[in-house]
Write an enzyme that holds these catalytic residues in place. Sequence first.
Site, PDB file in Angstrom:
ATOM      1  N   SER A 162     -91.980 -95.785-102.001  1.00 12.98           N
ATOM      2  CA  SER A 162     -91.963 -95.351-100.599  1.00 12.98           C
ATOM      3  C   SER A 162     -91.007 -96.260 -99.842  1.00 12.98           C
ATOM      4  CB  SER A 162     -93.370 -95.433 -99.997  1.00 12.98           C
ATOM      5  OG  SER A 162     -94.213 -94.491-100.603  1.00 12.98           O
ATOM      6  N   LYS A 203     -92.991 -88.459 -96.681  1.00 15.32           N
ATOM      7  CA  LYS A 203     -93.935 -89.543 -97.007  1.00 15.32           C
ATOM      8  C   LYS A 203     -94.218 -90.403 -95.775  1.00 15.32           C
ATOM      9  CE  LYS A 203     -96.595 -92.390 -99.135  1.00 15.32           C
ATOM     10  NZ  LYS A 203     -96.309 -93.186-100.320  1.00 15.32           N
ATOM     11  N   LYS A 219     -95.571-101.912 -94.009  1.00 15.50           N
ATOM     12  CA  LYS A 219     -94.170-101.557 -94.306  1.00 15.50           C
ATOM     13  C   LYS A 219     -93.905-100.090 -93.979  1.00 15.50           C
ATOM     14  CE  LYS A 219     -93.392-100.155 -98.250  1.00 15.50           C
ATOM     15  NZ  LYS A 219     -93.337 -98.861 -98.981  1.00 15.50           N
TER      16      LYS A 219
END
Length: 296
Positions: free
Chosen positions: A99, A174, A242
Amino acid sequence: MSTLPKIAWIGLGIMGSPMSENLIKAGYDVTGYTLEKEKLDRLAAAGGSAAASIADAVRDADVIITMVPASPQVEAIAYGPDGILENARSGALLIDMSSITPQTSVDLAKNAREKGIRVLDAPVSGGEAGAIEAVLSIMVGGEQADFAEAEPIFEALGKTIVLCGPHGSGQTVKAANQLIVAVNIQACAEAVVFLEKSGVDLAAALDVLNGGLAGSTVLTRKKDNFLDRDFKPGFRIDLHHKDMGIVTDAARNVGAALPVGAVVAQLVASLRAQGDGGLDHSALLRAVERLSGAQV
């Protein structure tokens, strides 16, 4: 003799280990590389092969799959004399399931094309349980022909597999996924604290809530975490921090307002600053408890 493509797998963490093992179970020849010897030993015990370097892992591979924490790690394993692009054969298919930022995926595809290497960005959702059970949701960016070639591999890893658009599209979807998950966990955490402080039977309350419109995959997957205060990481706060940075930056770039997402991003960041970054993201409950006066 197997006619299935030979696979190199780079990154054998919480997600990468069970995913690579599911490919082995599906009959694929998997050679893996990661920095931790015990994870290479686990792969070998499952029937895979351990490589001594990225170059050794990818040299003869038809398909290279990467699953590492963030954009800097993807760039570290992809570029440079010891990286994937310099050592993979022309015509190989590189599937990055990490990701990362959409721009990193776009840049990787462009640089790989110059080496004759095709790329798909294919991040996943479903957490450790989804990886183990091979029921992940896989959101893909790239060319239709490359997606079609990779689809049998994806089918050994997940249940919902969708080509979302060109390079970077998988990462954009995502990022939206991580926004929804974080907000959902935060709402569940607030409900848990509210219910407990009200003296309600929490297990009974969560069961009935999950049977109605408030039900969700998050509540199904994380209910026991909330009940048992078990925050063993399936997906760490550090990684969700993140991801919230990715989605807030990407939204700013396209002019999309994320008022609730911005608040939850700050709550994730504050939990991390309090030393809980290594816990599962369901530990957002701890932050709500602290705000509500509990000593946790």
